[in-house]
Design a protein around this motif. Structure first.
Motif, PDB file in Angstrom:
ATOM      1  N   UNK B 181       0.840  -1.198   0.000  1.00  0.00           N
ATOM      2  CA  UNK B 181       0.000   0.000   0.000  1.00  0.00           C
ATOM      3  C   UNK B 181       0.874   1.247   0.000  1.00  0.00           C
ATOM      4  N   UNK B 182       1.892   1.257   0.872  1.00  0.00           N
ATOM      5  CA  UNK B 182       2.759   2.443   0.958  1.00  0.00           C
ATOM      6  C   UNK B 182       3.528   2.630  -0.348  1.00  0.00           C
ATOM      7  N   UNK B 183       4.011   1.527  -0.904  1.00  0.00           N
ATOM      8  CA  UNK B 183       4.769   1.630  -2.151  1.00  0.00           C
ATOM      9  C   UNK B 183       3.892   2.189  -3.264  1.00  0.00           C
ATOM     10  N   UNK B 184       2.650   1.701  -3.349  1.00  0.00           N
ATOM     11  CA  UNK B 184       1.755   2.213  -4.396  1.00  0.00           C
ATOM     12  C   UNK B 184       1.458   3.686  -4.168  1.00  0.00           C
ATOM     13  N   UNK B 185       1.239   4.036  -2.896  1.00  0.00           N
ATOM     14  CA  UNK B 185       0.951   5.430  -2.575  1.00  0.00           C
ATOM     15  C   UNK B 185       2.119   6.317  -3.001  1.00  0.00           C
ATOM     16  N   UNK B 186       3.346   5.858  -2.663  1.00  0.00           N
ATOM     17  CA  UNK B 186       4.524   6.630  -3.059  1.00  0.00           C
ATOM     18  C   UNK B 186       4.585   6.746  -4.576  1.00  0.00           C
ATOM     19  N   UNK B 187       4.356   5.616  -5.264  1.00  0.00           N
ATOM     20  CA  UNK B 187       4.468   5.621  -6.726  1.00  0.00           C
ATOM     21  C   UNK B 187       3.508   6.613  -7.355  1.00  0.00           C
ATOM     22  N   UNK B 188       2.239   6.579  -6.929  1.00  0.00           N
ATOM     23  CA  UNK B 188       1.272   7.376  -7.682  1.00  0.00           C
ATOM     24  C   UNK B 188       1.150   8.802  -7.178  1.00  0.00           C
ATOM     25  N   UNK B 189       1.612   9.107  -5.963  1.00  0.00           N
ATOM     26  CA  UNK B 189       1.467  10.495  -5.529  1.00  0.00           C
ATOM     27  C   UNK B 189       2.793  11.223  -5.374  1.00  0.00           C
ATOM     28  N   UNK B 190       3.894  10.507  -5.224  1.00  0.00           N
ATOM     29  CA  UNK B 190       5.135  11.198  -4.899  1.00  0.00           C
ATOM     30  C   UNK B 190       6.191  11.119  -6.000  1.00  0.00           C
ATOM     31  N   UNK B 191       5.879  10.475  -7.111  1.00  0.00           N
ATOM     32  CA  UNK B 191       6.882  10.402  -8.168  1.00  0.00           C
ATOM     33  C   UNK B 191       6.356  11.038  -9.448  1.00  0.00           C
ATOM     34  N   UNK B 192       7.285  11.425 -10.313  1.00  0.00           N
ATOM     35  CA  UNK B 192       6.899  11.972 -11.616  1.00  0.00           C
ATOM     36  C   UNK B 192       6.117  10.927 -12.401  1.00  0.00           C
ATOM     37  N   UNK B 193       6.573   9.688 -12.313  1.00  0.00           N
ATOM     38  CA  UNK B 193       5.890   8.601 -13.018  1.00  0.00           C
ATOM     39  C   UNK B 193       4.415   8.548 -12.623  1.00  0.00           C
ATOM     40  N   UNK B 194       4.154   8.730 -11.324  1.00  0.00           N
ATOM     41  CA  UNK B 194       2.778   8.688 -10.847  1.00  0.00           C
ATOM     42  C   UNK B 194       1.937   9.788 -11.467  1.00  0.00           C
ATOM     43  N   UNK B 195       2.488  11.013 -11.490  1.00  0.00           N
ATOM     44  CA  UNK B 195       1.747  12.117 -12.106  1.00  0.00           C
ATOM     45  C   UNK B 195       1.502  11.828 -13.574  1.00  0.00           C
ATOM     46  N   UNK B 196       2.519  11.229 -14.226  1.00  0.00           N
ATOM     47  CA  UNK B 196       2.370  10.897 -15.646  1.00  0.00           C
ATOM     48  C   UNK B 196       1.271   9.861 -15.850  1.00  0.00           C
ATOM     49  N   UNK B 197       1.165   8.902 -14.895  1.00  0.00           N
ATOM     50  CA  UNK B 197       0.105   7.895 -14.997  1.00  0.00           C
ATOM     51  C   UNK B 197      -1.267   8.560 -14.978  1.00  0.00           C
ATOM     52  N   UNK B 198      -1.459   9.501 -14.037  1.00  0.00           N
ATOM     53  CA  UNK B 198      -2.733  10.217 -13.976  1.00  0.00           C
ATOM     54  C   UNK B 198      -2.988  10.968 -15.282  1.00  0.00           C
TER      55      UNK B 198
END
Lengths: 332, 333
Positions: B181-198
Motif C-alpha cells: 500500500x505504501x509503495x503504491x501510494x509513493x508511486x502514484x502520488x510522490x513520483x513523476x511517473x505517478x503524475x504521468x500515470x494520472x
C-alpha cells in the motif's frame, strides 16, 4: 463483378472479416486434421451446445452496443431458471401440466426483466458505470440464488420439459430453433426499429443523442430490460438441457460472451457491431471446441485457444488498418 | 477542511458509510467492536488489498485488467514448482520469483495493448482465458499441498493478549500488504511517473503530445499490477497453505467492484490508494459483521451486492439530480 463484390461487402459489413476468416480457417484446419470433423455428428453437437452460450451472448450484445456491459447475465439466467423450477415444484413437480410450465416461463421472463429494469434505472439515472452496477447486481443475484437453494440442485421436472432441451423438430434441435428466432429478433430490433437505432446512437455519443431529443434514459432502461429477458430465455433453455437448476450453471460463460461479441467485431466502446457477425463468431467458438475435443484436448485447452483466437483476430485487424493507412498514403 | 472534503468526496462518503455500518454492527453484536476483530479483518483482507492497489494503478492509467487474479494463480503454481526445483528457497527468493513472474505476465498484457493497439478489456479478457485455460490444462486441476515449510508456517510479527483473553496478532500478510500500500501510494502520488500515470489516464493523446512515453506508461501500470498479483498470489498460498489452480478464479470481479467503489474511475485519471483500501474494507467489514450477527453465510453475497448497489446509487446521485428527477416525473404526469 466488382459491383457484386462491393455489394456483398457492404451487406456483410466490415465486422464480418474477422469471424469470417476465422470460420474458414477453423473448418480448413480441423477438416484436414481430423476426418471426423466434417460430419453430421460435429454439427449436431455444435447445434446443441450453441444456444446456451448464444442466448447469453445476445443478452450481452445490447448493453455492449450502448457502451456498457451486463455482467449479471449468467446469474440472471440462473435466477430465471430457478423461478421456473420453483413454479413447477410448487405445482406438482413431476406431475405438473404444460400450463404450469408456461406460467413459470412467463414469470421467469418477468424476473429477468425486473433485474434488467433495476440495472437500467440505476445506470440511466445515476450515470454510475454499467460495469459496476451490473457487477453488484451479479453479486446480489448470486447471493440470492445461493441463499434460496443453499447451493444445491433443484430437479424433478415433468417429462415434457426434456424435449425443449434435447428434442428436434424436423431434424433441427429445439434449442437451436429458439436461438435462431432470437438472433433474427435481435437482427430486426437493431436494424429496423427506433430502439435499435437509438442503441447505436447512445453507444456512439450519449450526450449528442440526448441533445437530439431522444429519451436516452428510456432507451437505456429498455436495453437492459431486453437483456434481462434474453437471459431468462437462456435460463429456461439451460433448465431444460440439464434437467436441473443450480446457481453457478454457466458461470464460466460470462467472459466468453464478451469474448464472442468482440470476436464478432463489436466495438468495445459501443456504437458499432451487428448480430450476424456475432452469430458467426459463436459458431466458430463452438466448432473450435468440438474440433479440439475430436483431437483429444479438453475444454480447458479450448478456452485457452479461444483467448488466442481473439488476440489473433485483434492483431490481424491492427495489421489490416496499418496496411490500409499505408495504401491511402501511397495513393495521395 | 471543507476543500479537503470536496476533493476527497468519495473517500469521505465511504468512511461515513463504514462508520455507520460499524456503529450498527457494534450495537448489534458483542464482538464486532474489539481490537481483536479489527486485526482479524486486516488479516483477512490483506490479499484483496494487495490486488486492489495493483489494479488501482491500471485503472488510473485508463486501462482495465480482468486477468490479474488468474495470473496470480499461474504465479502461485509456477512459483511452487520452481521453489521445489531449487530445493526450498525462502521468503526472499519466493517473493522475487513470484514478483518477477507476475511482472512478466503483466507485461504480456501491456505488450498486446501497446504494440497492437488492442483495447485493454479485450486484451485482458483474452489473456484471462489463455492463462486460465492453459493452467487448468497443464495442471489438470490438481492442487499442490506439498509446499515448503517456510511458506506454510504462520509468521506472527506481533502478538498481544488482551485483558479479556483474546489475542491480537499481526501476521506477515498484513506487513506485506502495508508495504504494498505504501509503495503504491509513493508511486502514484510522490513520483513523476505517478503524475504521468494520472495524466495518461485522463487524456492519452494529450499526454503523448506533452512528451510522455505512453508505451512506458502501459508497461509500468500493467507491470505494477503484475507485481502486486504475483506477491498477492504467494501471500494467498501462504494464507491458505495450499495451491489450488482455480482458487482465485472470479476474484477479479470482486476486487474490481471494491476498487471502483473506492472512487477509481473506469476510464482513467482518477482514484486514490485510501479510497481503494476503504472500498475493500467496506466489503470485508460487512461480511465480517454479518458473520458475527449469525446471518447464514448463503445470504452474505446477497447483502454485500445490495450494499454495493445502494452505495453506488447514492454516491453517484447528487441531491439536485434527485430533485430534478422528481420534478421531471411530476411534469411527465
Amino acid at each position: 463483378m466488382t459491383t457484386i463484390l462491393e455489394r456483398v461487402k457492404t451487406a456483410l459489413g466490415p465486422e464480418m472479416a474477422g469471424p469470417g476468416l476465422a470460420f474458414v480457417a477453423v473448418v480448413l484446419v480441423f477438416g484436414i486434421a481430423s476426418p471426423q470433423f466434417l460430419s453430421a455428428a460435429t454439427f449436431g453437437s455444435v447445434a446443441f451446445q450453441l444456444p446456451e452460450l448464444g442466448l447469453l451472448t445476445l443478452a450481452m450484445l445490447l448493453p455492449i452496443l450502448t457502451g456498457g456491459l451486463n455482467l449479471a447475465i449468467t446469474f440472471t439466467a440462473n435466477i430465471a431458471g430457478l423461478t421456473v423450477a420453483w413454479v413447477l415444484s410448487e405445482n406438482g413437480g413431476v406431475d405438473a401440466g404444460v400450463g404450469i410450465l408456461i406460467v413459470g416461463c412467463l414469470l421467469a421472463v418477468l424476473v429477468g426483466a425486473a433485474s434488467g429494469v433495476v440495472m437500467g434505472l440505476v445506470i440511466a439515472f445515476t450515470r454510475a458505470h454499467p460495469i459496476l452496477v451490473s457487477l453488484s447486481m451479479m453479486i446480489f443475484l448470486r447471493g440470492l440464488g445461493e441463499f434460496l437453494t443453499r447451493g444445491g440442485d433443484i430437479s424433478g421436472f415433468p417429462a415434457f420439459v426434456g424435449p425443449i432441451g434435447h428434442g428436434s423438430i424436423a431434424g433441427i434441435p429445439v434449442p437451436l430453433i429458439v436461438f435462431i428466432v432470437c438472433v433474427l429478433g435481435w437482427h430486426v430490433l437493431l436494424g429496423r426499429t427506433k430502439l435499435g437505432f437509438n442503441t447505436y446512437m447512445i453507444g456512439s455519443n450519449l450526450e449528442a443523442t440526448r441533445y437530439s431529443g431522444i429519451n436516452t434514459r428510456k432507451a437505456i432502461v429498455l436495453v437492459y430490460t431486453l437483456s434481462g429477458v434474453m437471459c431468462a430465455a437462456a435460463g429456461i433453455i439451460m433448465l431444460a438441457r440439464f434437467n436441473s437448476v443450480r446457481i453457478g450453471h454457466g458461470e464460466s460463460y460470462l467472459l466468453i460472451t464478451v469474448l464472442a461479441c468482440f470476436l464478432g467485431g463489436v466495438n468495445p466502446f459501443g456504437g458499432f457491431g451487428r448480430v450476424i457477425p456475432v452469430f458467426v463468431a459463436l459458431v466458430v467458438l463452438q466448432l473450435l471446441s468440438s474440433g479440439l475435443n475430436l483431437i483429444g484436448a479438453n475444454q480447458h485447452l479450448a478456452t485457452a485457444v479461444w483467448g488466442i483466437l481473439l488476440v489473433g483476430v485483434m492483431i490481424l485487424r491492427w495489421l489490416a488498418s496499418k496496411i490500409r493507412i499505408s495504401i491511402i498514403r501511397k495513393g495521395s | 477542511m471543507r476543500s479537503l472534503i470536496r476533493t476527497h468526496a468519495t473517500e469521505f462518503s465511504l468512511l461515513a458509510v463504514i462508520v455507520v455500518i460499524s456503529t450498527v454492527l457494534s450495537f448489534a453484536t458483542a464482538n464486532f467492536f474489539s481490537l481483536g476483530n479489527a486485526f482479524d479483518l486486516l488479516n483477512i483482507s490483506a490479499v484483496n488489498i494487495i490486488f486492489a492497489v495493483g489494479l488501482l494503478a491500471v485503472l488510473i492509467a485508463g486501462g482495465i485488467d480482468i486477468s490479474f487474479a488468474v495470473a496470480a494463480s499461474v504465479v502461485q503454481y509456477c512459483a511452487a514448482i520452481v521453489l521445489g526445483w531449487i530445493g526450498g528457497g525462502g521468503w526472499i527468493s519466493g517473493l522475487l520469483i513470484a514478483g518477477s513472474l507476475g511482472v512478466l505476465l503483466g507485461c504480456v498484457n501491456a505488450f498486446l495493448i501497446h504494440r497492437f493497439r488492442i483495447i485493454s478489456i479485450v486484451a485482458t479478457i483474452s489473456t484471462f482465458n489463455i492463462y486460465f485455460g492453459l493452467l487448468m490444462f497443464f495442471t489438470r486441476g490438481v492442487s499442490i499441498y506439498d509446499l515448503p515449510d517456510w511458506l506454510t508456517d504462520r509468521v506472527i510479527l506481533f502478538e498481544h493478549e488482551m485483558p479479556d483473553g483474546t489475542w491480537i496478532e499481526i501476521t506477515l500478510p498484513v506487513l506485506v500488504m502495508a508495504v504494498c500500500v505504501v509503495a503504491t501510494w509513493l508511486l502514484i502520488t510522490r513520483t513523476t511517473t505517478g503524475r504521468q500515470l494520472y495524466a495518461f489516464g485522463d487524456n492519452p493523446e494529450g499526454a503523448r503530445r506533452f512528451g510522455i512515453n505512453i508505451g512506458a506508461m502501459q508497461f509500468i501500470a500493467f507491470g505494477w499490477l503484475g507485481l502486486m498479483a504475483g506477491i498477492g498470489g504467494l501471500i494467498q498460498a501462504h494464507y491458505a497453505q495450499e495451491v489450488v489452480p482455480n482458487a482465485l478464479y472470479g476474484r477479479e470481479l470482486d476486487v474490481l467492484a471494491a476498487v471502483v467503489l473506492g472512487g477509481a474511475r473506469l476510464g482513467g485519471g482518477k482514484g486514490s490508494v485510501l479510497g481503494c483500501v476503504l472500498g475493500v474494507l467496506l466489503i470485508s467489514i460487512t461480511q465480517n459483521g454479518l458473520n458475527l450477527m449469525g446471518v447464514s453465510p448463503f445470504a452474505f453475497k446477497m447483502i454485500v451486492g445490495a450494499i454495493i448497489l445502494i452505495a453506488i446509487t447514492i454516491s453517484n446521485t447528487r441531491i439536485e439530480r434527485l430533485l430534478a428527477f422528481v420534478g421531471e416525473k411530476g411534469a411527465g404526469r
